[in-house]
Write an enzyme that holds these catalytic residues in place. Structure first.
Site, PDB file in Angstrom:
ATOM      1  N   GLN A  95      -3.286  21.933  24.160  1.00 48.84           N
ATOM      2  CA  GLN A  95      -4.108  20.956  24.902  1.00 48.84           C
ATOM      3  C   GLN A  95      -5.605  21.223  24.743  1.00 48.84           C
ATOM      4  O   GLN A  95      -6.421  20.380  25.103  1.00 48.84           O
ATOM      5  CB  GLN A  95      -3.746  20.977  26.388  1.00 48.84           C
ATOM      6  N   GLY A 149      -1.767  23.710  35.358  1.00 47.64           N
ATOM      7  CA  GLY A 149      -1.259  24.363  34.153  1.00 47.64           C
ATOM      8  C   GLY A 149      -1.941  23.810  32.923  1.00 47.64           C
ATOM      9  O   GLY A 149      -2.442  22.680  32.934  1.00 47.64           O
ATOM     10  N   CYS A 161      -0.446  15.249  33.958  1.00 43.20           N
ATOM     11  CA  CYS A 161      -0.752  16.099  32.809  1.00 43.20           C
ATOM     12  C   CYS A 161      -2.205  15.859  32.408  1.00 43.20           C
ATOM     13  O   CYS A 161      -2.642  14.703  32.350  1.00 43.20           O
ATOM     14  CB  CYS A 161       0.178  15.740  31.644  1.00 43.20           C
ATOM     15  N   LEU A 162      -2.928  16.924  32.131  1.00 45.06           N
ATOM     16  CA  LEU A 162      -4.349  16.779  31.791  1.00 45.06           C
ATOM     17  C   LEU A 162      -4.543  16.018  30.477  1.00 45.06           C
ATOM     18  O   LEU A 162      -5.610  15.473  30.244  1.00 45.06           O
ATOM     19  CB  LEU A 162      -5.023  18.159  31.717  1.00 45.06           C
ATOM     20  N   HIS A 186       7.069  22.303  32.291  1.00 44.06           N
ATOM     21  CA  HIS A 186       6.119  21.338  31.724  1.00 44.06           C
ATOM     22  C   HIS A 186       5.274  22.003  30.619  1.00 44.06           C
ATOM     23  O   HIS A 186       5.128  21.447  29.526  1.00 44.06           O
ATOM     24  CB  HIS A 186       5.220  20.802  32.849  1.00 44.06           C
ATOM     25  N   GLU A 187       4.759  23.205  30.896  1.00 42.80           N
ATOM     26  CA  GLU A 187       3.897  23.874  29.901  1.00 42.80           C
ATOM     27  C   GLU A 187       4.713  24.350  28.697  1.00 42.80           C
ATOM     28  O   GLU A 187       4.239  24.282  27.557  1.00 42.80           O
ATOM     29  CB  GLU A 187       3.136  25.042  30.535  1.00 42.80           C
ATOM     30  N   HIS A 223       5.142  21.547  26.411  1.00 44.84           N
ATOM     31  CA  HIS A 223       3.941  21.368  25.570  1.00 44.84           C
ATOM     32  C   HIS A 223       4.010  22.267  24.330  1.00 44.84           C
ATOM     33  O   HIS A 223       3.722  21.827  23.216  1.00 44.84           O
ATOM     34  CB  HIS A 223       2.673  21.749  26.345  1.00 44.84           C
TER      35      HIS A 223
END
Ligand code: NI
Length: 171
Positions: A51, A46, A92-93, A134-135, A138
């Site tokens: 991000q 994701g 997480c990226l 999660h997204e 963000h």
């Protein structure tokens, strides 16, 4: 299509609520394509627009385990139904090499728009439900740093600074 640079925590854009998308234009379609390419290249399951340093309520998710892709694009998403509880070890990226146990709803229904502005609802459970939450976090400026205590956060920041510095040296 292009791979964009992923922003590493604690960048400010990761800490603020993103702006709603109002124009469903070519720029949005390019953003969505680039975000998908960036997510697959990482690789990740994701990615949220902030991000890649874009202030917009857009995220992409693909939790397919097979080689066939199953890309979901959510513009201006909101969770309208939640059910049950699940605990997941999340990465997480924007937090390379860090994993955090997070409690989430086990099932969610999300209402969103596609890249053309059409509304749709999606029901999700398991990893897909976790990824959606999660997204969406963000897009509301909430990250893994908000899911841990003070000491763990301090240690995470130290590790992330090391990664940031070594990346800058490699440039
Ligand atoms: Ni993330």
């Amino acid at each position: 299509m292009a791979i964009r640079e992923i922003v590493i925590y604690p960048a400010d854009i990761l800490k603020k609520k993103c702006l709603p998308v109002q124009k469903f234009d070519e720029e949005l379609k390019t953003l969505v394509e680039d975000m998908a390419e960036t997510m697959y290249a990482a690789p990740g399951v994701g990615l949220a627009a902030n991000q890649v340093d874009v202030d917009a309520q857009v995220c992409v998710i693909d939790v397919a385990e097979s080689e066939t892709s199953d890309l979901h694009v959510f513009v201006n998403p909101e969770i309208i139904i939640r059910d049950g509880e699940i605990e997941w070890e999340e990465g997480c990226l924007s937090f390379p090499d860090i994993l955090v146990n997070v409690h989430r709803s086990a099932k969610v229904t999300v209402r969103a728009q596609d890249a053309n502005g059409n509304f749709f609802d999606t029901e999700a459970e398991g990893l897909f439900a976790v990824a959606i939450q999660h997204e969406l976090d963000h897009l509301n400026g909430v990250t893994l740093a908000n899911k841990v205590g003070y000491l763990r956060k301090k240690m995470m920041l130290k590790e992330l600074m090391k990664i940031k510095n070594s990346r800058q040296r490699d440039k």
